[in-house]
Design an enzyme around this catalytic site. Structure first.
Site, PDB file in Angstrom:
ATOM      1  N   ASN A  51     -61.082   4.034  13.354  1.00  0.00           N
ATOM      2  CA  ASN A  51     -62.443   3.621  13.748  1.00  0.00           C
ATOM      3  C   ASN A  51     -62.430   2.284  14.490  1.00  0.00           C
ATOM      4  O   ASN A  51     -63.137   2.103  15.475  1.00  0.00           O
ATOM      5  CB  ASN A  51     -63.344   3.444  12.510  1.00  0.00           C
ATOM      6  CG  ASN A  51     -63.754   4.765  11.888  1.00  0.00           C
ATOM      7  OD1 ASN A  51     -63.976   4.841  10.693  1.00  0.00           O
ATOM      8  ND2 ASN A  51     -63.865   5.809  12.685  1.00  0.00           N
ATOM      9  N   ARG A  85     -78.429   0.919  20.762  1.00  0.00           N
ATOM     10  CA  ARG A  85     -78.508   0.418  19.383  1.00  0.00           C
ATOM     11  C   ARG A  85     -77.336  -0.521  19.132  1.00  0.00           C
ATOM     12  O   ARG A  85     -76.264  -0.342  19.713  1.00  0.00           O
ATOM     13  CB  ARG A  85     -78.401   1.582  18.379  1.00  0.00           C
ATOM     14  CG  ARG A  85     -79.606   2.481  18.324  1.00  0.00           C
ATOM     15  CD  ARG A  85     -79.470   3.453  17.158  1.00  0.00           C
ATOM     16  NE  ARG A  85     -78.342   4.348  17.328  1.00  0.00           N
ATOM     17  CZ  ARG A  85     -78.443   5.614  17.736  1.00  0.00           C
ATOM     18  NH1 ARG A  85     -79.616   6.144  17.988  1.00  0.00           N
ATOM     19  NH2 ARG A  85     -77.368   6.365  17.875  1.00  0.00           N
ATOM     20  N   TRP A  96     -85.359  -1.806  -0.428  1.00  0.00           N
ATOM     21  CA  TRP A  96     -85.152  -0.545  -1.154  1.00  0.00           C
ATOM     22  C   TRP A  96     -84.215  -0.778  -2.331  1.00  0.00           C
ATOM     23  O   TRP A  96     -84.496  -0.371  -3.464  1.00  0.00           O
ATOM     24  CB  TRP A  96     -84.514   0.510  -0.231  1.00  0.00           C
ATOM     25  CG  TRP A  96     -85.422   1.110   0.780  1.00  0.00           C
ATOM     26  CD1 TRP A  96     -85.345   0.966   2.137  1.00  0.00           C
ATOM     27  CD2 TRP A  96     -86.537   1.983   0.537  1.00  0.00           C
ATOM     28  NE1 TRP A  96     -86.346   1.682   2.740  1.00  0.00           N
ATOM     29  CE2 TRP A  96     -87.087   2.314   1.787  1.00  0.00           C
ATOM     30  CE3 TRP A  96     -87.123   2.502  -0.617  1.00  0.00           C
ATOM     31  CZ2 TRP A  96     -88.191   3.151   1.933  1.00  0.00           C
ATOM     32  CZ3 TRP A  96     -88.226   3.334  -0.494  1.00  0.00           C
ATOM     33  CH2 TRP A  96     -88.750   3.649   0.765  1.00  0.00           C
ATOM     34  N   GLU A 138     -71.597  -0.787  14.972  1.00  0.00           N
ATOM     35  CA  GLU A 138     -70.983  -1.183  13.698  1.00  0.00           C
ATOM     36  C   GLU A 138     -69.698  -1.987  13.912  1.00  0.00           C
ATOM     37  O   GLU A 138     -68.866  -2.060  13.018  1.00  0.00           O
ATOM     38  CB  GLU A 138     -70.622   0.079  12.895  1.00  0.00           C
ATOM     39  CG  GLU A 138     -71.704   0.562  11.992  1.00  0.00           C
ATOM     40  CD  GLU A 138     -71.253   1.706  11.093  1.00  0.00           C
ATOM     41  OE1 GLU A 138     -70.613   2.642  11.576  1.00  0.00           O
ATOM     42  OE2 GLU A 138     -71.573   1.660   9.901  1.00  0.00           O
ATOM     43  N   LYS A 148     -58.539   5.220   7.533  1.00  0.00           N
ATOM     44  CA  LYS A 148     -59.693   5.635   8.348  1.00  0.00           C
ATOM     45  C   LYS A 148     -60.170   4.465   9.209  1.00  0.00           C
ATOM     46  O   LYS A 148     -60.550   4.641  10.371  1.00  0.00           O
ATOM     47  CB  LYS A 148     -60.829   6.150   7.444  1.00  0.00           C
ATOM     48  CG  LYS A 148     -61.995   6.665   8.273  1.00  0.00           C
ATOM     49  CD  LYS A 148     -62.816   7.737   7.621  1.00  0.00           C
ATOM     50  CE  LYS A 148     -63.679   8.431   8.671  1.00  0.00           C
ATOM     51  NZ  LYS A 148     -65.099   8.403   8.355  1.00  0.00           N
ATOM     52  N   LYS A 162     -76.275   2.597   8.635  1.00  0.00           N
ATOM     53  CA  LYS A 162     -75.106   1.965   9.244  1.00  0.00           C
ATOM     54  C   LYS A 162     -74.859   0.631   8.524  1.00  0.00           C
ATOM     55  O   LYS A 162     -75.789   0.047   7.936  1.00  0.00           O
ATOM     56  CB  LYS A 162     -75.370   1.721  10.732  1.00  0.00           C
ATOM     57  CG  LYS A 162     -75.492   3.022  11.547  1.00  0.00           C
ATOM     58  CD  LYS A 162     -74.199   3.270  12.288  1.00  0.00           C
ATOM     59  CE  LYS A 162     -74.142   4.599  13.015  1.00  0.00           C
ATOM     60  NZ  LYS A 162     -75.190   4.813  13.999  1.00  0.00           N
TER      61      LYS A 162
HETATM   62  N1  LIG Z   1     -72.148  10.584  11.654  1.00  0.00           N
HETATM   63  C1  LIG Z   1     -70.945  10.867  11.210  1.00  0.00           C
HETATM   64  O1  LIG Z   1     -70.409  11.964  11.477  1.00  0.00           O
HETATM   65  C2  LIG Z   1     -70.186   9.907  10.335  1.00  0.00           C
HETATM   66  C3  LIG Z   1     -68.948  10.313   9.788  1.00  0.00           C
HETATM   67  C4  LIG Z   1     -68.295   9.460   8.902  1.00  0.00           C
HETATM   68  C5  LIG Z   1     -68.838   8.233   8.583  1.00  0.00           C
HETATM   69  N2  LIG Z   1     -70.030   7.843   9.149  1.00  0.00           N
HETATM   70  C6  LIG Z   1     -70.576   6.549   8.735  1.00  0.00           C
HETATM   71  O2  LIG Z   1     -71.741   6.800   7.949  1.00  0.00           O
HETATM   72  C7  LIG Z   1     -72.656   5.698   8.043  1.00  0.00           C
HETATM   73  C8  LIG Z   1     -74.028   6.242   8.448  1.00  0.00           C
HETATM   74  O3  LIG Z   1     -73.892   6.732   9.783  1.00  0.00           O
HETATM   75  P1  LIG Z   1     -74.876   7.797  10.449  1.00  0.00           P
HETATM   76  O4  LIG Z   1     -74.080   8.455  11.520  1.00  0.00           O
HETATM   77  O5  LIG Z   1     -75.556   8.613   9.422  1.00  0.00           O
HETATM   78  O6  LIG Z   1     -75.947   6.810  11.115  1.00  0.00           O
HETATM   79  P2  LIG Z   1     -77.378   7.207  11.706  1.00  0.00           P
HETATM   80  O7  LIG Z   1     -77.402   8.632  12.122  1.00  0.00           O
HETATM   81  O8  LIG Z   1     -77.670   6.145  12.721  1.00  0.00           O
HETATM   82  O9  LIG Z   1     -78.343   7.055  10.459  1.00  0.00           O
HETATM   83  C9  LIG Z   1     -78.647   5.836   9.871  1.00  0.00           C
HETATM   84  C10 LIG Z   1     -80.031   5.967   9.280  1.00  0.00           C
HETATM   85  O10 LIG Z   1     -80.312   4.773   8.559  1.00  0.00           O
HETATM   86  C11 LIG Z   1     -81.698   4.544   8.711  1.00  0.00           C
HETATM   87  N3  LIG Z   1     -82.027   3.154   8.400  1.00  0.00           N
HETATM   88  C12 LIG Z   1     -81.566   2.029   8.980  1.00  0.00           C
HETATM   89  N4  LIG Z   1     -82.118   0.948   8.402  1.00  0.00           N
HETATM   90  C13 LIG Z   1     -82.947   1.427   7.440  1.00  0.00           C
HETATM   91  C14 LIG Z   1     -83.817   0.800   6.494  1.00  0.00           C
HETATM   92  N5  LIG Z   1     -83.926  -0.522   6.436  1.00  0.00           N
HETATM   93  N6  LIG Z   1     -84.532   1.594   5.655  1.00  0.00           N
HETATM   94  C15 LIG Z   1     -84.443   2.945   5.713  1.00  0.00           C
HETATM   95  N7  LIG Z   1     -83.631   3.589   6.593  1.00  0.00           N
HETATM   96  C16 LIG Z   1     -82.893   2.832   7.437  1.00  0.00           C
HETATM   97  C17 LIG Z   1     -81.989   4.891  10.153  1.00  0.00           C
HETATM   98  O11 LIG Z   1     -83.364   5.100  10.260  1.00  0.00           O
HETATM   99  P3  LIG Z   1     -84.196   5.096  11.631  1.00  0.00           P
HETATM  100  O12 LIG Z   1     -84.102   6.510  12.123  1.00  0.00           O
HETATM  101  O13 LIG Z   1     -85.563   4.722  11.172  1.00  0.00           O
HETATM  102  O14 LIG Z   1     -83.554   4.098  12.551  1.00  0.00           O
HETATM  103  C18 LIG Z   1     -81.147   6.151  10.312  1.00  0.00           C
HETATM  104  O15 LIG Z   1     -81.894   7.281   9.964  1.00  0.00           O
HETATM  105  C19 LIG Z   1     -72.033   4.744   9.065  1.00  0.00           C
HETATM  106  O16 LIG Z   1     -71.326   3.748   8.390  1.00  0.00           O
HETATM  107  C20 LIG Z   1     -71.066   5.641   9.858  1.00  0.00           C
HETATM  108  O17 LIG Z   1     -69.995   4.910  10.430  1.00  0.00           O
HETATM  109  C21 LIG Z   1     -70.723   8.646  10.018  1.00  0.00           C
END
Ligand SMILES: NC(=O)c1ccc[n+]([C@@H]2O[C@H](COP(=O)([O-])OP(=O)(O)OC[C@H]3O[C@@H](n4cnc5c(N)ncnc54)[C@H](OP(=O)(O)O)[C@@H]3O)[C@@H](O)[C@H]2O)c1
Length: 311
Positions: free
Chosen positions: A192, A267, A93, A270, A188, A83
């Site tokens: 959002n 949590r 990283w 964003e 987009k 996020k």
């Molecule tokens: N989900 C969707 O359908 C969707 C669609 C379009 C766009 N997006 C965008 O895509 C982006 C990612 O969203 P998401 O839905 O994938 O979020 P998510 O499911 O919350 O995944 C984020 C991941 O990042 C990991 N993380 C956070 N800090 C970290 C660090 N320091 N080192 C390693 N890993 C770390 C978290 O790990 P932990 O498990 O250890 O907390 C989690 O696995 C966001 O900007 C969101 O708005 C999402």
């Protein structure tokens, strides 16, 4: 062998996926299963395998897994899938993974990816992307992929965007190469920035937009944000706000938003990268954004009080 030597001699790229959540899990599994490149998953807790449930088939992938940034070396590509608010915590990283010829694709919602990433990626090149697919993490080693639009990604039609398209060959994920990335990124963001905080604040899924009394609020907030987008150089038509409002009514009423799920899980959301980006751009362009500012302030307050504590 340096990453560029490796790429030149084998055609394979070394790809590090940072953050294996809903979006990162899908892309890491899809790239690993396509077998054209070497995929490293950078996460906080180890997994033995990664399952991607797709409507047509289930993929079982086994990317290399790292849980300690000090073990990471420079890669050809980094896909940043945390996020937006976790960008800074991903710095260890990024520091280890990025070299002068590394490209960092940002798979995060919002605008201004390059500016946001600049302090963390050193000499690497940032490749902004817009993600359209729907990802859902079902377990630490299992994600679900759903197609939510004609394209799974949009990228700018430039060298970085075209390299990203090439990287994803074999995954079956369609990518739009756009000559006007700014406009589609803003389009987009409008949705959002307005819709996500409303679902999170009301603790209701998309069905909340079907309430009659919600129409005026949503439309007014979208019009406010659209004015900012235009001032920022996006080609947003006069009818965009009402078009987006109508689009909201086509979404399944039981679909949530990531901000809604983040609030339920206690949590941090964003909201700063989304609604906050509209308010900040409004300030830059001297455009008042009272409704977006209100959503931002209320969401910041909600973020500071995990929902479990209140029950
Ligand atoms: N989900 C969707 O359908 C969707 C669609 C379009 C766009 N997006 C965008 O895509 C982006 C990612 O969203 P998401 O839905 O994938 O979020 P998510 O499911 O919350 O995944 C984020 C991941 O990042 C990991 N993380 C956070 N800090 C970290 C660090 N320091 N080192 C390693 N890993 C770390 C978290 O790990 P932990 O498990 O250890 O907390 C989690 O696995 C966001 O900007 C969101 O708005 C999402």
């Amino acid at each position: 062998m340096s990453p560029s030597d490796h790429a030149a001699t084998s055609g394979r790229r070394r790809i590090a996926v940072v953050g294996l959540g809903s979006i990162g899990g899908v892309i890491a599994g899809s790239l690993d299963a396509a077998g054209r490149h070497d995929v490293t998953a950078c996460l906080r807790r180890g997994i033995d395998r990664l399952i991607v449930e797709r409507p047509d088939r289930t993929i079982e992938a086994r990317p290399r897994v790292l849980t300690d940034p000090s073990q990471a070396a420079i890669h050809d590509w980094v896909l940043l899938c945390t996020k937006a608010q976790d960008t800074a915590s991903s710095a260890p990283w990024l520091q280890r993974l990025c070299g002068p010829s590394t490209r960092v694709a940002v798979l995060q919602n919002g605008i201004g990816h390059a500016e946001r990433l600049a302090p963390f990626v050193g000499p690497a090149t940032v490749v902004p992307t817009i993600v359209y697919y729907n990802g859902e993490r079902l377990a630490p080693d299992r994600v679900r992929y759903r197609r939510a639009s004609d394209h799974d990604f949009a990228v700018s039609d430039d060298a970085g965007g075209r390299a990203f398209v090439e990287l994803l060959e074999g995954t079956g994920m369609p990518i739009l190469l756009s000559p006007d990335f700014k406009t589609i990124a803003w389009r987009k963001l409008l949705l959002n920035a307005v819709a996500n905080p409303i679902t999170a604040l009301t603790l209701q899924r998309q069905g909340v937009f079907r309430r009659e009394d919600m129409g005026t609020l949503v439309l007014s907030a979208l019009e406010e944000a659209a004015a900012v987008a235009r001032a920022d150089g996006a080609h947003i038509g006069d009818d965009e706000a009402s078009r987006l409002q109508a689009m909201l009514l086509t979404f399944p009423p039981d679909a949530g938003t990531s901000m809604y799920f983040d609030r339920l899980a206690g949590r941090r959301s964003e909201v700063d990268a989304l609604t906050g980006a509209v308010v900040a751009a409004g300030e830059r362009h001297h455009i008042a954004t009272p409704l977006c500012r209100m959503l931002l302030t209320l969401m910041r307050a909600a973020d500071s009080t995990p929902i479990a504590v209140k029950r």
